[in-house]
Scaffold this active site. Structure first.
Site, PDB file in Angstrom:
ATOM      1  NE  ARG A  41      -2.080  13.569  -1.852  1.00  0.00           N
ATOM      2  CZ  ARG A  41      -2.835  14.335  -1.412  1.00  0.00           C
ATOM      3  NH1 ARG A  41      -4.444  14.729  -1.482  1.00  0.00           N
ATOM      4  NH2 ARG A  41      -2.648  15.416  -1.887  1.00  0.00           N
ATOM      5  CD  GLU A  49       3.315  17.106   2.891  1.00  0.00           C
ATOM      6  OE1 GLU A  49       3.782  16.428   2.827  1.00  0.00           O
ATOM      7  OE2 GLU A  49       2.093  17.530   1.773  1.00  0.00           O
ATOM      8  NE  ARG A  83       0.245   8.526  -2.105  1.00  0.00           N
ATOM      9  CZ  ARG A  83       0.170   9.968  -1.774  1.00  0.00           C
ATOM     10  NH1 ARG A  83       0.492  10.257  -0.482  1.00  0.00           N
ATOM     11  NH2 ARG A  83       0.570  11.220  -2.700  1.00  0.00           N
TER      12      ARG A  83
END
Length: 163
Positions: A41, A49, A83
């Site tokens: 990330r 998004e 992540r």
């Protein structure tokens, strides 16, 4: 290949490898020399998004910069989705910062205190310039920040049925 980075942050690490996947405008997958994969990330930024205006363009922008290319990731934390959160560099270029410069992501000020002061300033300046030049998502009259979209979606999911 994972290299420990000294004693300042015990969990800090450097991941070097090839980008084998791009999920969206701020998430990618790196495979290192031992074939281990890491979901990354990008730190300091938040891209639109999927389904939001510029969501696909942000993903395409990130793909053009790094897909199937060698990168180095400086990471010092994991997020709640496990992540690695980190700064991605390709041939000395800060990929995270480039996404902001292109208007493909916001400087994620909620986490700005986790950035080095120089990065925090560079990302804020890059966003201001992208906005003033109406690059990327800043072409929209009032772009919806992804953290607001996620907050609204979460509220809708949690709303009692029948209301």
């Amino acid at each position: 290949m994972i290299l420990a980075l000294g004693s300042q942050v015990a969990s800090s690490e450097t991941i070097a490898g090839r980008v084998v996947g791009v999920t969206d405008g701020d998430t990618l997958t790196v495979k290192d020399a031992s074939d281990q994969q890491f979901k990354i990330r990008l730190s300091g930024i938040d891209a639109p998004e999927k389904g939001q205006p510029f969501g696909n363009l942000a993903k395409e922008s990130l793909s053009e910069m790094v897909f199937n290319k060698q990168v180095v990731v400086e990471s010092s934390k994991e997020d709640r989705y496990r992540r690695k959160v980190g700064k991605v560099q390709h041939e000395g270029t800060d990929v995270n910062l480039e996404q902001v410069k292109k208007g493909m992501a916001w400087h994620y000020i909620a986490y700005a205190n986790e950035q080095a002061p120089a990065d925090r300033e560079a990302y804020a300046n890059a966003e201001a310039e992208a906005k003033s030049q109406r690059r990327g998502l800043w072409r929209e009259k009032m772009p919806s920040a992804p953290w607001e979209v996620r907050r609204i979606k979460a509220a809708v999911r949690q709303a009692p049925a029948g209301n």
